[in-house]
Design an enzyme around this catalytic site. Structure first.
Site, PDB file in Angstrom:
ATOM      1  N   GLU A 427     -23.001  27.706   4.767  1.00 58.11           N
ATOM      2  CA  GLU A 427     -21.612  28.407   5.548  1.00 58.11           C
ATOM      3  C   GLU A 427     -21.361  29.997   5.473  1.00 58.11           C
ATOM      4  OE1 GLU A 427     -17.784  26.842   3.953  1.00 58.11           O
ATOM      5  OE2 GLU A 427     -17.033  28.310   6.029  1.00 58.11           O
ATOM      6  N   ASP A 500     -17.362  26.471   2.484  1.00 62.55           N
ATOM      7  CA  ASP A 500     -16.395  26.346   0.914  1.00 62.55           C
ATOM      8  C   ASP A 500     -15.676  25.187   1.024  1.00 62.55           C
ATOM      9  OD1 ASP A 500     -17.039  28.951   0.913  1.00 62.55           O
ATOM     10  OD2 ASP A 500     -15.717  29.882   2.322  1.00 62.55           O
ATOM     11  N   ASP A 502     -12.729  24.738   1.917  1.00 63.49           N
ATOM     12  CA  ASP A 502     -11.365  24.310   2.405  1.00 63.49           C
ATOM     13  C   ASP A 502     -11.612  24.118   3.508  1.00 63.49           C
ATOM     14  OD1 ASP A 502     -12.980  26.227   3.801  1.00 63.49           O
ATOM     15  OD2 ASP A 502     -12.278  28.521   3.477  1.00 63.49           O
ATOM     16  N   ASP A 504     -12.021  24.855   6.883  1.00 60.10           N
ATOM     17  CA  ASP A 504     -13.466  25.848   7.528  1.00 60.10           C
ATOM     18  C   ASP A 504     -14.642  24.548   7.055  1.00 60.10           C
ATOM     19  OD1 ASP A 504     -11.914  27.225   9.242  1.00 60.10           O
ATOM     20  OD2 ASP A 504     -12.763  28.745   8.816  1.00 60.10           O
TER      21      ASP A 504
END
Ligand code: 28G
Length: 642
Positions: A427, A500, A502, A504
């Site tokens: 990402e 990541d 998180d 997202d």
């Protein structure tokens, strides 16, 4: 009966239950989440058995606020009268280890009527068990504690007009690593049972923090099962269902064609899911291939010179549920998890029943039959054309075949050995940069993903191929796409999603999983798709640094170091420099990878379809749920990595 004899007897019994506590794995497979739920299945099976025998057609399951589970049936009620040993049948059921109660032996389900198997195992592994029996007049209760070491007396505690049994048990925390029941795990199983047992009503209730309730009853049985599986697809045919008997085996089948190229075949033996298929599935596939080809030839859709249709062409878009009931003496299971039917006779039996009914159905529905045959022939032509195109493209390529197609984004690995090569889908560009510097350039290739990944849930293949990001992935693997995908051809035998930690990142994971699930499913089935686990925290103390991957690990490390440390929280991969990223996330010797597994293709399919669709609110909750779900149910740690 003389007292001495009775005592001797009870010693034997205690030893029996003690044996279960000593080696629980022998009886319930394991003491993890799976083993824990096995307790539920043991009691539930007894309740279902009573219904199968024709007594009661409802079952209630409640997950109680105090952590126990109650299962209630409306059958005859376990016998409370005194047995010649002096014990009631009820007590015997809960304290005598049944010989057939071994984990590997689920054959009793075939016979119907062998009650109570497994109840003693549940007692042995519970800190407390309360049994109630209703005989239409009196309500009886008997309890057990401490793995059956303490046995209460059978008492009348009230009046009732109902009949049936109920069992409440508290899994023993001394035995189980985890004692919290999963509503969704039980729900899935219970819904399956309701599909397989026409007319049985099962209510499931959660009385814990987050109360919920479901009720399952299907008058149409397997037909309803197929309809449920296909809710999100356009049907090409009605659900076709039939049943038959052959060599003492009962075979039930329901199937339908829908507008996808996937094949979904769920099989069961004696109400137990056979995840790895086996002889009954082989028989069904064989029958389908043979009968469709026979029909196509006989009716001139295939000419003499034409090649026969292949099984995969015939099964494109097929959803089928197959249930076979095999008598105990013929029953055999294979494979590591014993989820594959071995019984050789089942192949022929299923083949005969399916062939006969399908042949008849086709003759009776000639218009529909013609549509199906034409669709199958078309699928074969498409497969052939794609194969040729791929071959041609390959011949045109040099040694470094992928280089020529792909834009400058891919950072290649040097090795030519696809089996050792790994593709990291990363990402963002900055993380991509660190990954590029930090990687093992011999075996690890990096493909940075820019922007959002397309949600492919409702996309057709041509839309997917026009999407730049996904097209790059398809060409980088170079193993085809959709029904032409062949995992063996992949340029990389590990594909690792690195995002990541998180929301997202989870979202991107989900979008990629949706794509791989729908368009490269064999990559998942072959265990070639992984998710990288970057650390969440770094602790430093006295020149030493530690990476922690969860809050629990962090707390444990803090407790260990006591004081004088500094903690930094990683918000994203981009915050790590190349060497940190290598140490924590990419070095095969130290990293943790989660292998993506299809825990249950039926569930995965539904989850993706219903939750990744148009509604943003649903999508959001899916992501949240999936982060937890991901770790518990769908993924396992990579076993080893050389
Ligand atoms: C609530 C959760 C689990 C059960 C029954 C009913 C009978 C029974 C169970 O008998 C002993 C062995 C074979 C007769 C049978 C009642 C006949 C007449 C039963 C359950 C005696 C076991 N009346 N319901 N066991 N049999 N439900 N639910 O376990 O010869 S176990």
């Amino acid at each position: 009966m003389p007292a001495a004899a009775y005592d001797e007897n009870s010693i034997v019994i205690l030893e029996g239950l003690e044996a279960v506590r000593k080696r629980p794995g022998m009886y319930i497979g394991s003491t993890d989440r799976k083993g824990l739920h096995h307790l539920v299945w043991e009691i539930l099976d007894n309740a279902i058995d009573e219904a199968l025998n024709g007594y009661g057609d409802e079952i209630d399951i409640t997950l109680n606020a105090d952590g126990s589970c109650t299962i209630k049936d409306y059958g005859r009620g376990m016998p409370v009268g005194a047995h010649k040993s002096g014990k009631s049948a009820l007590e015997v059921i809960f304290t005598v280890l049944h010989a057939g109660g071994k984990f590997t032996d689920s054959t009793y389900k075939a016979s119907g009527g062998l009650h109570g198997v497994g109840a003693s195992v549940v007692n042995a592994l519970s800190s407390k068990v309360v049994v109630q029996v209703r005989d239409g007049k009196d309500l009886y209760e008997m309890d057990f504690a401490d793995g059956g070491k303490h046995t209460g007396t059978l008492k009348k505690i009230g009046k009732t007009r109902e009949t049936g049994s109920s069992v409440t048990f508290w899994p023993d925390p001394k035995i189980f690593k985890e004692t919290r029941f999963s509503y969704s795990v039980i729900k899935e199983r219970v819904q399956e049972d309701a599909f397989l047992l026409k007319g049985l009503k099962i209510r499931l209730k959660d009385d814990r923090e987050n109360p919920k309730e479901d009720e399952f009853v299907y008058e149409d049985g397997l037909k309803a099962f197929v309809e449920e599986l296909d809710t999100d697809h356009e049907p090409l045919t009605p659900v076709i269902s039939f049943e038959g008997e052959n060599q003492g085996m009962k075979i039930q089948v329901a199937f339908q064609y829908v507008d996808t190229y996937q094949e979904t075949l769920l099989s069961f033996t004696n109400m137990v899911r056979t995840r790895d298929g086996g002889s009954h599935e082989t028989g069904a596939r064989q029958a389908l291939t043979k009968t469709m080809n026979e029909y196509a030839r006989k009716n001139g859709f295939l000419k003499e010179k034409d090649k026969s249709m292949e099984g995969s062409d015939i099964r494109e878009g097929l959803t089928m549920v197959l249930h076979i009931t095999v008598p105990e003496e013929l029953l055999q299971f294979e494979g590591q998890t014993k989820e594959k039917l071995g019984t050789p006779q089942a192949k022929m039996a299923v083949d005969q029943v399916v062939s006969e009914h399908l042949r008849y159905f086709l003759e009776e529905n000639k218009d529909l039959a013609e549509c199906l045959v034409r669709k199958m022939i078309k699928a074969g032509q498409a497969r052939q054309a794609a194969r040729e195109a791929r071959e041609k493209a390959r011949k045109g390529k040099g040694k470094n075949r992928s280089e020529r197609i792909i834009s400058g984004k891919l950072v290649h690995a040097q090795s030519k050995d696809a089996r050792k090569k790994e593709l990291y889908l990363v990402e963002g560009d900055s993380a991509g940069g660190s990954a590029k510097q930090g990687r093992d350039s011999k075996y690890q290739a990096i493909l940075p993903l820019r922007g959002k990944v397309l949600n492919t849930e409702h996309c057709s293949l041509d839309v997917v191929e026009k999407n730049e990001e996904l097209n790059t992935i398809i060409h980088t693997l170079d193993a085809g796409v959709g029904s032409n995908f062949d995992a063996k051809d992949s340029n990389y035998h590990k594909v690792i999603i690195m995002t990541d930690a998180d929301d997202d990142g989870a979202h991107i994971q989900n979008l990629l999983l949706t794509f791989f699930y729908r368009f490269m499913r064999p990559l998942i089935e072959e265990g070639m798709l992984y998710i990288a686990l970057p650390p969440l925290f770094r602790i430093e103390k006295g020149g030493h640094e530690y990476y922690l991957y969860s809050n629990e690990e962090l707390e444990a490390k803090k407790a260990e170091l006591k004081s004088g440390y500094s903690i930094s929280r990683y918000k994203g991969l981009g915050e790590m420099n190349a060497s940190q990223l290598w140490d924590t996330t990419m070095n095969p010797a130290t990293r943790t990878l989660l292998r993506v597994q299809l825990d249950d293709s039926r569930l995965a399919e539904k989850r993706i379809t219903s939750l990744m669709g148009e509604r943003a609110d649903l999508r959001r909750s899916w992501i949240e749920e999936n982060v937890v779900f991901t770790l518990e149910d769908d993924f396992v740690k990579e076993e080893t990595h050389a």
